[in-house]
Design a protein around this motif. Structure first.
Motif, mmCIF file in Angstrom:
data_model
loop_
_atom_site.group_PDB
_atom_site.id
_atom_site.type_symbol
_atom_site.label_atom_id
_atom_site.label_comp_id
_atom_site.label_asym_id
_atom_site.label_seq_id
_atom_site.Cartn_x
_atom_site.Cartn_y
_atom_site.Cartn_z
ATOM 1 N N GLY A 49 0.905 -1.207 -0.171
ATOM 2 C CA GLY A 49 -0.051 0.225 0.072
ATOM 3 C C GLY A 49 0.858 1.277 0.060
ATOM 4 N N GLU A 50 0.108 2.354 0.180
ATOM 5 C CA GLU A 50 1.097 3.713 0.041
ATOM 6 C C GLU A 50 0.357 4.645 1.049
ATOM 7 O OE1 GLU A 50 2.162 7.031 -3.254
ATOM 8 O OE2 GLU A 50 0.570 5.428 -3.730
ATOM 9 N N TRP A 51 1.057 5.534 1.664
ATOM 10 C CA TRP A 51 0.680 6.493 2.465
ATOM 11 C C TRP A 51 0.364 7.698 1.896
ATOM 12 C CZ3 TRP A 51 -1.709 8.400 6.348
ATOM 13 C CH2 TRP A 51 -1.532 9.576 7.065
ATOM 14 N N LEU A 52 -1.153 7.800 1.755
ATOM 15 C CA LEU A 52 -1.490 9.145 1.258
ATOM 16 C C LEU A 52 -1.503 10.198 2.484
ATOM 17 C CD1 LEU A 52 -4.404 7.315 -0.883
ATOM 18 C CD2 LEU A 52 -2.229 7.885 -1.375
ATOM 19 N N ALA A 53 -0.912 11.094 2.330
ATOM 20 C CA ALA A 53 -0.584 12.248 3.444
ATOM 21 C C ALA A 53 -1.491 13.284 3.303
ATOM 22 C CB ALA A 53 0.808 12.475 3.327
ATOM 23 N N HIS A 54 -2.046 13.707 2.204
ATOM 24 C CA HIS A 54 -2.912 14.937 2.003
ATOM 25 C C HIS A 54 -4.405 14.534 1.868
ATOM 26 C CE1 HIS A 54 0.847 16.686 0.864
ATOM 27 N NE2 HIS A 54 1.279 15.726 0.121
ATOM 28 N N ARG A 55 -5.230 15.384 2.251
ATOM 29 C CA ARG A 55 -6.435 15.346 2.372
ATOM 30 C C ARG A 55 -7.378 16.246 1.594
ATOM 31 N NH1 ARG A 55 -4.722 11.277 3.845
ATOM 32 N NH2 ARG A 55 -5.219 10.130 5.682
ATOM 33 N N ILE A 56 -8.675 15.935 1.144
ATOM 34 C CA ILE A 56 -9.426 16.755 0.455
ATOM 35 C C ILE A 56 -11.047 16.686 1.283
ATOM 36 C CG2 ILE A 56 -10.880 17.711 -1.671
ATOM 37 C CD1 ILE A 56 -8.339 16.222 -3.011
ATOM 38 N N VAL A 57 -11.436 17.451 1.861
ATOM 39 C CA VAL A 57 -12.463 17.080 2.840
ATOM 40 C C VAL A 57 -13.552 18.018 2.215
ATOM 41 C CG1 VAL A 57 -13.464 16.835 5.124
ATOM 42 C CG2 VAL A 57 -11.258 16.367 4.382
ATOM 43 N N VAL A 58 -14.956 17.483 2.228
ATOM 44 C CA VAL A 58 -16.126 18.526 1.735
ATOM 45 C C VAL A 58 -16.862 18.513 3.244
ATOM 46 C CG1 VAL A 58 -18.315 18.562 0.504
ATOM 47 C CG2 VAL A 58 -16.325 17.707 -0.433
#
Length: 531
Positions: A49-58
């Motif tokens: 897997g891969e660490w996804l460090a960024h977030r987009i939040v509605v």
């Protein structure tokens, strides 16, 4: 019996917590939401897997509760809501540190949460704008660093129906023409915008690095945005010390809960001398009543702490500036100084909870093989004595190369955990895993080994059950006698998974508290559920 782990409250909770360090906050009044983006920070992991460090939040505009949380690989460079449709275009990307620019053009449906990557190949998307004729205009990076870092190429594309626009719609190689200056890829006033949206109630909170639950139910927490904070038994903030430098790292509470030793990270500016001072070489004992500093130790290099349940504390050197290991009585007075080798700086110190002895890892032999050691405190019978117990590696013939991390001492065993690598593998081919192993005391024989591909955050527990907390938000409850997985849980806040960074267990309160990379603390109740 089946096992329940329930989040009963969230300490440090606030609107926009999910995005971590904010970079954008864009209201969309037409669709009753705010689209925000940020960065949780990074940790090193080469597992599956891969660490996804960024977030987009509605977020819902009226309640600021999260509607959709999307994790993404790259920094969010641009957010542009559609003027009419329930869609938002999001440009992401970065320079890969070697040669190329990479990124995505995401089309997010505000109602369903569906995400479509419109690029046919990776490229950084730096700016976005919906045109009056319905096209989506964008500024794309060059393909690689030869094209420069501060300029990009403009491109405008159309779709037959943006609601059903297919993946790969946009070929970034068709962007040609004169270069245009990129400008800022974040909103420099985003924190002010969040403060306005919350009526002044937003404050920056980042990773919770360590936790301690006191006998009276209070919780101590260290982190990037505080030198130490205390939450009372009812879940309210009792006090918080602002960060000086990059905040605090480790907290070791005294057995009576009246004080705690704290380590720090980063540099602070000494205004009197006009220079930067390394805070990592300072250790303070802080009153848990109000945060007042009771004792202060300044050492030649940053220390690694090991402690016992009775209150003994050892501060071992780590790094390139060796110094004597300082041993403190439970009364916090100096007991002895020992000449021990510095800890390895490329691995976290062995941290043993609920220990009856001072345990640490050293590599004393010519082959640099790490061993687990113990320090016998001074007594009427003689001085303090360090002694080897057994090698860290319980099976030298296996392909597993263990590193050390959090551990728990039980009555007849030591359960320790950490990352594991394939012995002899190249960096490109190496893959990490997590191990948890139970070692019989005092000979170190392996009683059981638990392996997983999940990235480890922390470990705590007792004779009844062990809690292994992973960065994915998953928690495994292990049988201390066999290593069998009794239960699995996924920690969530407001319906969305979190990213744990630390944890602490308190058996007499039936609590597991979990600190996250976004600065929140999940206070979880534990109980067995009748079959």
């Amino acid at each position: 019996m089946p096992h329940e782990l329930t989040v009963r409250r969230i300490l440090g909770d606030q609107p926009f917590a999910e995005i971590g360090r904010p970079v954008w906050a864009v209201p969309d009044a037409r669709h009753g939401c705010v689209i925000a983006a940020g960065d949780l920070g990074r940790f090193s992991w080469r597992g599956t897997g891969e660490w996804l460090a960024h977030r987009i939040v509605v977020y819902e505009a009226d309640t600021l509760r999260p509607r959709h949380v999307i994790a993404t690989r790259h920094h969010v460079c641009a957010i542009e809501p559609h003027p009419e449709l329930p869609l938002v275009a999001v440009g992401t990307g970065r320079y890969d540190g070697s040669w190329d620019f990479e990124g995505q053009l995401l089309l997010l449906h505000l109602e369903t949460g569906r995400v479509t990557d419109l690029l046919s190949r990776t490229r950084q998307v730096r700016h976005l704008r919906w045109l009056e004729d319905g096209r989506l205009a964008m500024l794309l990076s060059p393909e690689d660093k030869d094209g420069g870092f501060r300029e990009g190429y403009e491109l405008a594309v159309t779709a037959e129906d943006w609601l059903t626009a297919p993946a790969g719609l946009v070929d970034p190689d068709t962007a040609r023409g004169p270069k245009v200056a990129s400008g800022l890829l974040y909103d420099p006033d985003v924190e002010d915008a969040l403060a306005r949206l919350t009526g002044g109630g937003w404050q920056r909170r980042l990773d919770v690095r360590d936790l301690a639950v006191l006998p009276d139910g209070r919780v101590l927490a260290t982190g990037r945005t505080t030198d130490l904070e205390c939450w009372d038994a009812a879940g309210a903030s009792a006090w918080a010390l602002p960060p000086d430098g990059e905040g605090s790292v480790r907290v070791e509470a005294a057995p009576d809960g009246e004080s705690a030793w704290v380590t720090y990270q980063g540099y602070r500016r000494d205004e009197a001398e006009g220079k930067l001072v390394n805070r990592a070489t300072t250790v303070r004992r802080v009153s848990t009543a109000d945060g007042a500093v009771l004792d202060r130790l300044d050492l030649p290099s940053a220390p690694a702490l090991c402690s016992t349940d009775e209150g003994w504390l050892a501060l071992r050197p780590q790094g390139r500036d060796p110094h004597a290991t300082l041993l403190l009585f439970p009364t916090h007075r100096e007991a002895a100084r020992l000449d021990l080798a510095p800890t390895r700086t490329n691995s976290p110190p062995l941290r043993v909870r609920h220990s009856t002895r001072l345990l640490y890892v050293d590599a004393p032999g010519p082959d640099d093989t790490p061993w687990i050691h113990a320090i016998d405190p001074p007594s009427a019978h003689g001085p303090a004595i360090p002694r080897p117990l057994f090698p860290l590696d319980w099976d030298p013939e296996s392909a597993l190369q263990p590193w050390y991390g959090p551990a728990v001492e039980l009555t007849h065993s030591l359960v320790h955990s950490g990352r594991a690598y394939q012995r002899g593998a190249t960096y490109a081919d190496s893959r990490e895993g997590t191990y948890v192993v139970s070692r019989r005391l005092p000979d170190g024989a392996a009683l059981w080994v638990h392996r997983t591909d999940l990235p480890l955050a922390d470990l705590d527990g007792d004779e009844r059950e062990l809690y292994v907390v992973y960065r994915t938000g998953e928690v495994e409850v292990l049988d201390p006698a066999t290593g069998e997985v009794r239960a699995r849980h996924t920690l969530r806040a407001h319906g969305h998974p979190v990213t744990p960074a630390s944890a602490a267990y308190r058996a007499d309160q039936q609590r597991l508290v979990v600190g996250t990379l976004d600065g929140r603390i999940l206070d979880c109740a534990i109980r067995d559920r009748p079959c």
